[in-house]
Design an enzyme around this catalytic site. Structure first.
Site, PDB file in Angstrom:
ATOM      1  N   LYS A 201     -52.281 -47.478 -65.523  1.00  0.00           N
ATOM      2  CA  LYS A 201     -53.226 -47.144 -66.587  1.00  0.00           C
ATOM      3  C   LYS A 201     -53.597 -45.670 -66.465  1.00  0.00           C
ATOM      4  O   LYS A 201     -53.861 -45.190 -65.370  1.00  0.00           O
ATOM      5  CB  LYS A 201     -54.469 -48.032 -66.432  1.00  0.00           C
ATOM      6  CG  LYS A 201     -55.593 -47.739 -67.399  1.00  0.00           C
ATOM      7  CD  LYS A 201     -55.470 -48.588 -68.647  1.00  0.00           C
ATOM      8  CE  LYS A 201     -56.466 -48.153 -69.711  1.00  0.00           C
ATOM      9  NZ  LYS A 201     -55.913 -48.349 -71.073  1.00  0.00           N
ATOM     10  N   ILE A 203     -56.075 -42.758 -66.681  1.00  0.00           N
ATOM     11  CA  ILE A 203     -57.520 -42.483 -66.676  1.00  0.00           C
ATOM     12  C   ILE A 203     -57.707 -41.113 -67.329  1.00  0.00           C
ATOM     13  O   ILE A 203     -57.194 -40.117 -66.815  1.00  0.00           O
ATOM     14  CB  ILE A 203     -58.073 -42.452 -65.229  1.00  0.00           C
ATOM     15  CG1 ILE A 203     -57.519 -43.622 -64.408  1.00  0.00           C
ATOM     16  CG2 ILE A 203     -59.603 -42.380 -65.220  1.00  0.00           C
ATOM     17  CD1 ILE A 203     -58.275 -44.884 -64.423  1.00  0.00           C
ATOM     18  N   GLU A 288     -53.528 -41.047 -53.712  1.00  0.00           N
ATOM     19  CA  GLU A 288     -52.529 -40.713 -52.696  1.00  0.00           C
ATOM     20  C   GLU A 288     -53.225 -40.544 -51.356  1.00  0.00           C
ATOM     21  O   GLU A 288     -54.427 -40.322 -51.315  1.00  0.00           O
ATOM     22  CB  GLU A 288     -51.849 -39.365 -53.022  1.00  0.00           C
ATOM     23  CG  GLU A 288     -50.878 -39.427 -54.176  1.00  0.00           C
ATOM     24  CD  GLU A 288     -50.366 -38.057 -54.596  1.00  0.00           C
ATOM     25  OE1 GLU A 288     -50.416 -37.114 -53.793  1.00  0.00           O
ATOM     26  OE2 GLU A 288     -49.931 -37.958 -55.750  1.00  0.00           O
ATOM     27  N   ARG A 292     -52.080 -34.884 -43.366  1.00  0.00           N
ATOM     28  CA  ARG A 292     -52.124 -33.570 -42.707  1.00  0.00           C
ATOM     29  C   ARG A 292     -53.556 -33.031 -42.720  1.00  0.00           C
ATOM     30  O   ARG A 292     -54.428 -33.603 -43.359  1.00  0.00           O
ATOM     31  CB  ARG A 292     -51.250 -32.595 -43.507  1.00  0.00           C
ATOM     32  CG  ARG A 292     -51.763 -32.477 -44.954  1.00  0.00           C
ATOM     33  CD  ARG A 292     -51.123 -31.373 -45.763  1.00  0.00           C
ATOM     34  NE  ARG A 292     -51.832 -31.169 -47.004  1.00  0.00           N
ATOM     35  CZ  ARG A 292     -51.634 -31.843 -48.128  1.00  0.00           C
ATOM     36  NH1 ARG A 292     -50.736 -32.813 -48.175  1.00  0.00           N
ATOM     37  NH2 ARG A 292     -52.345 -31.587 -49.213  1.00  0.00           N
TER      38      ARG A 292
HETATM   39  C1  MV4 Z   1     -53.528 -39.930 -62.656  1.00  0.00           C
HETATM   40  C2  MV4 Z   1     -54.311 -39.367 -63.681  1.00  0.00           C
HETATM   41  C3  MV4 Z   1     -54.855 -40.228 -64.608  1.00  0.00           C
HETATM   42  N1  MV4 Z   1     -54.618 -41.554 -64.538  1.00  0.00           N
HETATM   43  N2  MV4 Z   1     -53.329 -41.262 -62.622  1.00  0.00           N
HETATM   44  C4  MV4 Z   1     -52.208 -35.776 -60.662  1.00  0.00           C
HETATM   45  C5  MV4 Z   1     -51.777 -35.562 -59.261  1.00  0.00           C
HETATM   46  C6  MV4 Z   1     -51.266 -36.852 -58.773  1.00  0.00           C
HETATM   47  N3  MV4 Z   1     -51.679 -37.028 -57.435  1.00  0.00           N
HETATM   48  C7  MV4 Z   1     -51.858 -37.871 -59.664  1.00  0.00           C
HETATM   49  N4  MV4 Z   1     -52.476 -37.167 -60.749  1.00  0.00           N
HETATM   50  C8  MV4 Z   1     -53.123 -37.830 -61.731  1.00  0.00           C
HETATM   51  N5  MV4 Z   1     -52.959 -39.180 -61.719  1.00  0.00           N
HETATM   52  C9  MV4 Z   1     -53.867 -42.033 -63.544  1.00  0.00           C
HETATM   53  N6  MV4 Z   1     -53.647 -43.349 -63.495  1.00  0.00           N
HETATM   54  C10 MV4 Z   1     -54.506 -37.997 -63.697  1.00  0.00           C
HETATM   55  C11 MV4 Z   1     -53.912 -37.208 -62.720  1.00  0.00           C
HETATM   56  C12 MV4 Z   1     -54.176 -35.808 -62.845  1.00  0.00           C
HETATM   57  C13 MV4 Z   1     -54.950 -35.124 -61.900  1.00  0.00           C
HETATM   58  C14 MV4 Z   1     -55.455 -35.765 -60.777  1.00  0.00           C
HETATM   59  C15 MV4 Z   1     -56.197 -35.084 -59.853  1.00  0.00           C
HETATM   60  C16 MV4 Z   1     -56.466 -33.758 -60.042  1.00  0.00           C
HETATM   61  C17 MV4 Z   1     -55.983 -33.083 -61.144  1.00  0.00           C
HETATM   62  C18 MV4 Z   1     -55.221 -33.752 -62.077  1.00  0.00           C
HETATM   63  C19 MV4 Z   1     -54.746 -33.084 -63.192  1.00  0.00           C
HETATM   64  C20 MV4 Z   1     -53.993 -33.760 -64.107  1.00  0.00           C
HETATM   65  C21 MV4 Z   1     -53.697 -35.101 -63.930  1.00  0.00           C
END
Ligand code: MV4
Length: 445
Positions: A201, A203, A288, A292
């Site tokens: 999904k 977010i 995630e 480290r």
């Molecule tokens: C997401 C999300 C919205 N919904 N997952 C970006 C890095 C990777 N670790 C996962 N990320 C995201 N996963 C869902 N289900 C939005 C992001 C995301 C984001 C997350 C953390 C910090 C900055 C971001 C910038 C764009 C998208």
């Protein structure tokens, strides 16, 4: 305790590890590329060895060269810092086979968390809330369609070998899903030689909040609170702070509890970070795990009055955690600004010689850096040149302190992101803590 440690890194983090070693009475070995002969980590280490030409694949990522340097200098352990080989399970294994302690978690833990789909499954099984989505990899498009319909659009297709924002595709409806799925798979195959993808999904406007954990080799795990890392651009963090203005005492207890529980279940040891997405309603989901020490660890050190790098070394040497969760205190508010050698508007790298330098000092100001007046910032590596970290009683005072510090900071000869930071610090949304991962989009336009 170790007698001698090799630092398989460069720049400010290599210096940071050397400082910790000196305080612990441990001798240090620096390794460096041909471009880093005049670097501070080379000067401050007890011994230094050149391991290859400037490009990192030939030096800082060159496992045979680093292991040779470790054997020649007879070190007990290797600290990998962040980036480079820090999350390379194979490197951790090679160290083990050579009887050198890798300062970090086990190769198995690194490998498990490196596979994002497996990491998610493991965390879910350990009781950590995860974003609604597929239970594992999606092998066929029909499966993707079924899952998307179950969880509802919009959905995100993520590469299991990705992470840090690489290899993601959004689909707002059934029509977009076909191409999102196919492109995500194809891109993942090219980028990671692993076409595995999973679906979750989407977010829409989340915060990035991460919890610092520390585990020893005897099953003891503590959390050290959260860091708010929502101010980022293209998945590069710009400002981090602790505590998060969006996390209450109760929420911190809850996030910390699930983080600790999960680490105990998987037998995690050494420093780690559990990244969460936080929804506007305060619900949080595992994203995630980083296995480290992180760039932004100093904000946690300041609010918990601790030394995370020293803790990593002690844990790797087989010592038990010295503090229990109940003994750990959180004091005040810390903010970190990452100063990059980049144009503050276009973010294009700006390597070159520093012709004039003044670093900020004074109450509550810490600067982690490896630059000096006359230093040449090489074009081959990450553009981070300094981290300015401030600590004060409240968030408002920490912001005022950061502004004061950055106004006193002078770096001439290259462009830096200092002017951008001063602009963010003056932004009403930043000041009120109204930030999300989309903050910089709004801010830039
Ligand atoms: C997401 C999300 C919205 N919904 N997952 C970006 C890095 C990777 N670790 C996962 N990320 C995201 N996963 C869902 N289900 C939005 C992001 C995301 C984001 C997350 C953390 C910090 C900055 C971001 C910038 C764009 C998208």
């Amino acid at each position: 305790m170790f007698k001698k440690i090799l630092i398989a890194n460069r720049g400010e983090i290599a210096c940071r590890v050397i400082w910790a070693c000196r305080e612990l009475g441990i001798k240090t070995v620096a390794v460096h590329s041909e471009a880093d002969r005049d670097s501070l980590h080379v000067r401050f280490a007890d011994e230094a060895i050149c391991i290859g030409p400037a490009p990192s694949p030939k030096s800082y990522l060159n496992i045979p060269q680093i292991i040779s340097a470790a054997e020649i200098t007879n070190v007990d352990a290797i600290h990998p810092g962040y980036g480079f080989l820090s999350e390379n399970a194979h490197f951790a294994e090679v160290c083990r086979e050579c009887n050198i302690t890798f300062i970090g978690p086990s190769p198995n833990a690194i490998r498990m968390m490196g596979d994002k789909s497996e990491a998610k499954r493991t965390m879910k099984a350990a009781g950590v809330p995860v974003t609604p989505g597929s239970d594992g990899l999606i092998e066929y498009e029909e499966e993707a369609v079924k899952e998307a319909e179950r969880i509802g659009y919009p959905v995100l297709i993520k590469a299991t070998a990705g992470g840090g924002g690489r290899g993601m595709r959004i689909a707002n409806n059934r029509q977009e899903l076909t191409s999102a799925y196919q492109t995500a798979r194809a891109e993942a195959e090219v980028a990671f030689k692993n076409s595995g993808v999973y679906i979750e999904k989407y977010i829409a406007n989340p915060r990035h909040i991460e919890v610092q954990v520390l585990g020893d080799n005897y099953g003891n795990v503590i959390h050290m609170g959260e860091r708010e890392c929502s101010v980022q651009r293209r998945h590069q963090k710009l400002i981090e702070e602790s505590p998060s203005p969006a996390v209450s005492y109760e929420l911190r207890q809850e996030m910390g509890r699930v983080a600790v529980e999960a680490c105990k279940r998987i037998g995690y040891s050494n420093a780690g970070t559990i990244e969460f997405l936080m929804d506007e309603d305060g619900s949080f989901y595992f994203m995630e795990m980083n296995t480290r020490i992180q760039v932004e660890h100093p904000v946690t050190e300041l609010v918990t009055v601790s030394d995370l790098v020293a803790a990593q070394i002690r844990i790797a040497a087989g010592e038990k955690l010295t503090e229990s969760q109940d003994e750990l205190m959180f004091v005040g508010h810390a903010i970190e600004c990452r100063i990059n050698a980049e144009d503050p508007v276009t973010f294009t790298p700006s390597p070159g010689r520093i012709t004039s330098l003044n670093l900020p000092t004074g109450p509550g100001v810490r600067v982690d850096t490896a630059i000096y007046n006359g230093y040449f910032v090489p074009p081959h590596y990450d553009s981070l040149i300094a981290k300015v970290i401030v600590h004060s009683r409240t968030r408002e005072r920490a912001i005022a302190r950061m502004r004061r510090a950055l106004e006193a900071m002078v770096v001439e000869g290259i462009k830096t992101t200092i002017p951008m930071h001063l602009k963010i610090l003056n932004d009403p949304d930043f000041q009120s803590g109204n930030i999300s991962t989309r903050f910089m989009e709004r801010f830039m336009s």
